[in-house]
Design an enzyme around this catalytic site. Structure first.
Site: not given
Length: 393
Positions: A68, A71, A128
Site C-alpha cells: 500500500s 498509494k 489505506s
C-alpha cells in the site's frame, strides 16, 4: 614556523569544507554497517527532505513489492490535481461498482454512494482505503487503468528507473514493484504539497459521522501517535511485501523521510523506522534558506497581461550538515530562462535556484510561477506602448 602552522591550518580547513557535503551526501558502506539501523529489513533508506541527502541506505535499488505504499504515488497525483484546480476538496464523487468492489483495506464504500473528495483522501491517507483510491483514480482519469498510466508517466518524470505500477492500491500484481530509493523520492515530491500531512497525521477520525454507516478511521501508521514529530506517510503489507513503511517526521525545521521494506512484523518495522529517525535528528541539522513559495526574484514579461511576475521556490530550500559543524560560505545563484513562452500556468518552471558552498553546487531547485499568466491583450499592449511613449517624450 608560525607561517607553516597557519598554512597547514588553512589547508586542513579547506579540505574539511570540501569534504563535508560529500560526507552528508553518502554515508560510506562501513558507516552503514556500523549503524546497524535496518538489519532485519530487506531494504531501507533515510533522506533529508529539502536537499534529498541520503543519510543511510541499505539495498535501496532492490525491486520489491511496495504494497500500500503505492498509494503515495496515488496521493501525489491527487494533490497535484487539487493544486492545478482540476479537483476540488469539497467536490462530491459518485462511487462506481468497481471501486466499491475493491478488497483488502477499505472504507466500505457502496456503489452509487457519493462522498466528498476531502473524505476520500482521508480514507486513503488514514485507513489505506483501496476503494477510495480507485474512486478518485476514476474521477481524475476515467478509469483505474488510465490513472495507472499517469502514475507510470510521473515515475519517468521523476527520473526513477526501478518502479512500475499496475494498480493504484498496491494489491498484489505481476510486475508491480518499486524500491526504497524510489519510494523516498516519490514521498519527497508528495511533501511539496504541505497540506498532505493534514491528512496523514490524523490518528483517528470518522467518515459519515452520525449516520447508520458511520466508519471509524484509525491510522495504520502507529508512529503518528507514538513518535513525536511523525506526521505521515504510508504503511504497506501483503504476504509477499511483508511489513513496509514510508514515514516522515519534522523536528527543529528538519524534515526527514525513512523507508523500510520487507520487515517481518509491524513492531519490527516501527522499531527500525524509529531508530532511523533518532539517528537523523541526533546527528544532523539543517539551515532553512527559503520557504516553499517564497518570492526569489521577478520576471518582466512585456507581452504578458501581468507585466511583473513573482518567481518563487517550488519547494522549501535548506542545507544540511552534521551537528556541531557550520558551513559559512553558502551562496545562492538564480538562472532564469531566456525565452519564456506564454501563457504560463501555476507551477510552470521558469528558472533554477542553485545553492552553493563556495564553487560547489549543493542543490538545484526549480523556480516556478505561483499563478496563471495570460498573454497580453491588444488593448493592454496598446496602453503599454502609449505609456512608454509618454515616458520618453
Amino acid at each position: 614556523m608560525r607561517k607553516h602552522k597557519i598554512l597547514i591550518s588553512m589547508i586542513v580547513s579547506i579540505f574539511f569544507l570540501s569534504t563535508m557535503h560529500a560526507y552528508a551526501e553518502e554515508v560510506s558502506e562501513e558507516k552503514n554497517e556500523t549503524l546497524n539501523l535496518a538489519e532485519e529489513a530487506k531494504s531501507a533508506i533515510l533522506i533529508e527532505r529539502d536537499t534529498g541527502t541520503i543519510l543511510f541506505d541499505k539495498n535501496v535499488h532492490e525491486k520489491l513489492a511496495p504494497a500500500s505504499m503505492t498509494k503515495i504515488m496515488t496521493l501525489l497525483l491527487i494533490m497535484e490535481a487539487i493544486d492545478k484546480g482540476e479537483l476540488k476538496k469539497d467536490e462530491t464523487v459518485r462511487v462506481s461498482e468497481r471501486a466499491a468492489s475493491m478488497g483488502g483495506s477499505q472504507i466500505f464504500l457502496e456503489a452509487g454512494e457519493e462522498m466528498k473528495v476531502n473524505d476520500l483522501i482521508k480514507g486513503i491517507a488514514v485507513a489505506s482505503g483501496n476503494d477510495a483510491s480507485v474512486a478518485l483514480a476514476e474521477r481524475l482519469a476515467g478509469s483505474e487503468e488510465a490513472f495507472v498510466q499517469m502514475m507510470n508517466k510521473k515515475v519517468k518524470e521523476l527520473g526513477l528507473e526501478n518502479t512500475n505500477f499496475k494498480n493504484t492500491t498496491g494489491l498484489p500484481a505481476d510486475e508491480h514493484f518499486s524500491t526504497a530509493y524510489d519510494m523516498a523520492i516519490i514521498a519527497k515530491e508528495l511533501l511539496k504539497y504541505e497540506d498532505i500531512t493534514n491528512y496523514t497525521s490524523i490518528y483517528e477520525d470518522y467518515l459519515r459521522k452520525g449516520e447508520e454507516n458511520e466508519f471509524w478511521l484509525v491510522n495504520t501508521n502507529k508512529l503518528v501517535k507514538f513518535y513525536p514529530g511523525v506526521d505521515g506517510l504510508k504503511t504497506g503489507y501483503t504476504s509477499e511485501a511483508k511489513y513496509c513503511l514510508t514515514a516522515t517526521a519534522e523536528k527543529e525545521d528538519m524534515r526527514v523521510i525513512a523507508v523500510v521494506m520487507g520487515a517481518e512484523t509491524p513492531k519490527e518495522r516501527n522499531a527500525i523506522v524509529s531508530s532511523m529517525l533518532d539517528y537523523a535528528f541526533n546527528q544532523y541539522k539543517t539551515n532553512k534558506i527559503f520557504e516553499k513559495d517564497e518570492v526569489i526574484t521577478n520576471l518582466d514579461l512585456l507581452k504578458a497581461e501581468k507585466e511583473h511576475v513573482d518567481v518563487v521556490a517550488s519547494e522549501s530550500v535548506s542545507t544540511i550538515h552534521p551537528k556541531g559543524e557550520n558551513i559559512d560560505n553558502i551562496s545562492t545563484e538564480v538562472t532564469l530562462k531566456p525565452d519564456v513562452e506564454l501563457p504560463l500556468h501555476r507551477g510552470d518552471k521558469v528558472g533554477m535556484l542553485r545553492i552553493k558552498n563556495g564553487e560547489e553546487v549543493l542543490s538545484e531547485i526549480p523556480l516556478t510561477v505561483n499563478e496563471d499568466i495570460e498573454q497580453a491583450s491588444y488593448i493592454t499592449l496598446f496602453k503599454r506602448t502609449i505609456k512608454e511613449m509618454v515616458k520618453y517624450r
